[in-house]
Write a protein that holds these residues in place. Sequence first.
Motif, PDB file in Angstrom:
ATOM      1  N   GLU A  89     -11.939  92.794  57.272  1.00 21.68           N
ATOM      2  CA  GLU A  89     -10.602  92.878  56.688  1.00 21.68           C
ATOM      3  C   GLU A  89     -10.633  93.915  55.572  1.00 21.68           C
ATOM      4  OE1 GLU A  89      -8.733  89.046  56.041  1.00 21.68           O
ATOM      5  OE2 GLU A  89      -7.510  89.920  54.435  1.00 21.68           O
ATOM      6  N   SER A 103      -3.064  89.114  47.881  1.00 19.56           N
ATOM      7  CA  SER A 103      -1.955  88.729  48.764  1.00 19.56           C
ATOM      8  C   SER A 103      -0.607  89.225  48.233  1.00 19.56           C
ATOM      9  CB  SER A 103      -1.937  87.217  48.967  1.00 19.56           C
ATOM     10  OG  SER A 103      -2.114  86.578  47.733  1.00 19.56           O
ATOM     11  N   LYS A 477     -13.697  88.872  54.955  1.00 16.85           N
ATOM     12  CA  LYS A 477     -12.491  88.062  54.812  1.00 16.85           C
ATOM     13  C   LYS A 477     -12.647  87.161  53.582  1.00 16.85           C
ATOM     14  CE  LYS A 477     -10.720  87.610  59.514  1.00 16.85           C
ATOM     15  NZ  LYS A 477      -9.385  88.127  59.163  1.00 16.85           N
ATOM     16  N   PRO A 478     -11.534  86.571  53.152  1.00 16.68           N
ATOM     17  CA  PRO A 478     -11.605  85.709  51.959  1.00 16.68           C
ATOM     18  C   PRO A 478     -12.552  84.521  52.154  1.00 16.68           C
ATOM     19  CG  PRO A 478      -9.323  85.971  52.719  1.00 16.68           C
ATOM     20  CD  PRO A 478     -10.186  86.688  53.689  1.00 16.68           C
ATOM     21  N   ALA A 481     -11.538  81.753  54.533  1.00 17.07           N
ATOM     22  CA  ALA A 481     -11.700  81.985  55.981  1.00 17.07           C
ATOM     23  C   ALA A 481     -13.095  81.558  56.424  1.00 17.07           C
ATOM     24  CB  ALA A 481     -11.454  83.455  56.304  1.00 17.07           C
ATOM     25  N   GLU A 484     -13.346  77.793  56.294  1.00 21.23           N
ATOM     26  CA  GLU A 484     -12.646  77.250  57.463  1.00 21.23           C
ATOM     27  C   GLU A 484     -13.541  77.358  58.708  1.00 21.23           C
ATOM     28  OE1 GLU A 484      -8.691  78.790  57.862  1.00 21.23           O
ATOM     29  OE2 GLU A 484      -8.584  78.245  59.983  1.00 21.23           O
ATOM     30  N   SER A 490      -8.352  73.977  57.478  1.00 19.48           N
ATOM     31  CA  SER A 490      -7.778  75.123  56.773  1.00 19.48           C
ATOM     32  C   SER A 490      -7.524  74.774  55.308  1.00 19.48           C
ATOM     33  CB  SER A 490      -6.495  75.578  57.464  1.00 19.48           C
ATOM     34  OG  SER A 490      -5.558  74.534  57.412  1.00 19.48           O
ATOM     35  N   ASP A 492      -4.975  75.900  52.467  1.00 16.49           N
ATOM     36  CA  ASP A 492      -3.775  76.695  52.235  1.00 16.49           C
ATOM     37  C   ASP A 492      -3.419  76.828  50.767  1.00 16.49           C
ATOM     38  OD1 ASP A 492      -3.483  77.038  54.979  1.00 16.49           O
ATOM     39  OD2 ASP A 492      -2.582  75.036  55.155  1.00 16.49           O
ATOM     40  N   SER A 515      -3.882  83.529  44.610  1.00 17.26           N
ATOM     41  CA  SER A 515      -3.744  82.748  45.842  1.00 17.26           C
ATOM     42  C   SER A 515      -5.136  82.401  46.375  1.00 17.26           C
ATOM     43  CB  SER A 515      -2.960  83.591  46.866  1.00 17.26           C
ATOM     44  OG  SER A 515      -3.398  83.319  48.173  1.00 17.26           O
ATOM     45  N   GLU A 517      -6.098  82.776  49.229  1.00 19.38           N
ATOM     46  CA  GLU A 517      -6.448  83.857  50.147  1.00 19.38           C
ATOM     47  C   GLU A 517      -7.131  85.023  49.426  1.00 19.38           C
ATOM     48  OE1 GLU A 517      -5.957  84.406  53.516  1.00 19.38           O
ATOM     49  OE2 GLU A 517      -5.562  82.255  53.648  1.00 19.38           O
ATOM     50  N   ASP A 518      -6.997  85.048  48.095  1.00 15.76           N
ATOM     51  CA  ASP A 518      -7.576  86.162  47.343  1.00 15.76           C
ATOM     52  C   ASP A 518      -9.053  85.938  47.005  1.00 15.76           C
ATOM     53  OD1 ASP A 518      -5.095  87.217  47.437  1.00 15.76           O
ATOM     54  OD2 ASP A 518      -4.596  86.889  45.326  1.00 15.76           O
TER      55      ASP A 518
END
Length: 638
Positions: A89, A103, A477-478, A481, A484, A490, A492, A515, A517-518
């Motif tokens: 990514e 994000s 990837k974060p 990920a 997971e 997951s 979120d 986030s 995701e970061d």
Amino acid sequence: MVLSRILLFSVFLIIVGSEKIRYDSFKGCPISDKEYKETIKRNTTFWCVNEIEPCDPDEGRRVDGSCNNLKHPTRGATHTPFYRILPAEYDTDDGKFEPRKASDGGPLPLARYLRTSFLAEGKVPDPVFTQLLTHILAFVVSDVLSLQDTVNYIVWRPYCCLPKGKTDPNCVPNEVPVDDPVHRFSGIRCFNMTRPESFQSMGCIKNGTVPERIISSTPMMDLSQMYGNLYENLAKNGRKFEKGLLKYEVEDDRIWPPSTKTKVDLCLLNQKPVEKRCHATPEDGSNTLLGINLFSIWFWRNHNRMANALSELNPAWDDEKLFYTARDINIATWTQIVYYELLPLLMGRDNLIRDSVIMSTPGFRDLYNEEKLPQIALEYPLVTRWFHVMQEGALKLYDQDGYYLRDFPIVNLTLRTGWLAVDDNIDYITQGSFRQACGKADYIVDPDMSEVGLGPHQRANDVLTSDLAKNRYFGFKPYVAYREWCFGRSYDDFDDLKEAFDPERLELLKERYKSVEDIDLMAGLWLEKHVEGGYIPETLYCIMSEQLIRFVVSDRHWYERPNRPHAFTADQLLEIRKASVSRLLCDVGDKVSEIQPQGFVRAGPKNKICSCEEIPKIDLSAWKDSGCKNHCHYRNRK
Ligand SMILES: *[C@@H]1O[C@H](CO)[C@@H](O)[C@H](O)[C@H]1NC(C)=O
Ligand SMILES: *[C@@H]1O[C@H](CO)[C@@H](O)[C@H](O)[C@H]1NC(C)=O
Ligand SMILES: *[C@@H]1O[C@H](CO)[C@@H](O)[C@H](O)[C@H]1NC(C)=O
Ligand SMILES: *[C@@H]1O[C@H](CO)[C@@H](O)[C@H](O)[C@H]1NC(C)=O
């Protein structure tokens, strides 16, 4: 007529048999003469082409790693690609491959800022483990990595923090914030770093595609640091071609790998003229970090110790047979110590048995799967950089009776093998390696790692900031990920991460990242809870296990296999099972006559320092060859 046909046919076989086949190092398929000539014109042959002899299924492990997988002969060899556990990514907005954005579309927080936020500086001795543990961990990774990405910014591109660095796309230095807790006072605003070398930067594949990391080591547990990755180098700097021995030198009654005779001196920190030794091993891999240098010396001596013993047992064996048998036992000893002694301590023995990384019984095992290619996950060497939090900066030197003498900073010993050979330093550093604790696996990092890093090579550097920044340049990837992928659920929002972090760490993450995701993979590892029954973060455990199993299933020459070429007999394997790091030090360490049975664990009531006589030995008489009377060959190319 028939006879001449047979003769002709065998002549044909001999010619074909010695003709090397050329492969594209990235794709792994044969190339035409025309394509080969083009690589010569571009001067990319060294990196982009693997030239190998046709595979022989009965041959032992090749030094260059080729023919491990008979269907894909170059896989397992030097200069071949990594695989990724999860797809890359990157931020590709400008057609380039830059670290991913946060994000909200902005840049992620500075690596140095996150490092100083998440990891405090200080010193806490680990209650359980010794220095030997961190020394061997460096050696484990150096078996599958090469040093070029560090040499790049020290030697090849020494200007990354200067104005010139701005014009070189390979320079990706780390910015130091103005309010940095340390450098607000020094004025230093930049740490050197370069982009990892890739098949693209070496000119093997087109630019504008996902960067594919390139390195020199073979991606197997095969002591690349000592035997090298190319037969030419092993012949030049390794083998003595006499009784199976590696070349060696004797100085002050100690045995050393040979010292380089060339002007190129990789031991940049040797204090001349006093410190002279600079080890010329096949890949120059034994002049790097102290831990790697020590284990290189020990396994180098161990090879010769075994070659000598085998030669006495089997006077009829030729140099070739002695050399490759000693190498095979040396690699098996190494792998046995890592899998059955080191990893169970760190990761939990029961966990590893449950996940089929190791076995609970001492016999053979065969998990070989030809479909799994012998490769390294790109994530593996990066995540193991987590162990930098356990690195102690001040090495304690002890004498043979366990009396403390003085300290020496480990960062001053990088690229400096000469120091070991003066003032009996290697004796004292060896004693210290099993008497001193390493750093605790906590949220505290030794200031020498986070502010000095490479010692006098650089004005200032932060190894852990580089770790986080490299994480981004590899396009991982974060963290969530990977978590997971490991745990099958997951994540979120930050609340979902309660199972992974203490409340304080989770709050810290929330403050620094907008986030979930970061969150960077490396940052997640720094703060994550540790695996039950072990001492390392849960996601690190998961990614490491993936690779550790990969080594077992993808390596046709794995030492526990009963039906690999030149496989051990059941009795021989039982002898290999006795290997331990303490035995290694008793056999080849300098002036080690007493040690605790578990060398990675601090001495104490359950692990008392005792005479080496009490530490189990590998009995090489299991290799006595009664069937071999005259000439006994080992099938491996020279
Ligand atoms: C050709 O490539 C080799 C290996 O990368 C390098 O050492 C050498 O300096 C290069 N030669 C030229 C003329 O660029
Ligand atoms: C990609 O670009 C680099 C310069 O950044 C260059 O050295 C390399 O040769 C290029 N690769 C190819 C395959 O053209
Ligand atoms: C280690 O290196 C630093 C320079 O980075 C130097 O100031 C210091 O004196 C060295 N320490 C020893 C014990 O040699
Ligand atoms: C960057 O690297 C050069 C060459 O190794 C070195 O002289 C310089 O001190 C380094 N810069 C910093 C800030 O450490």
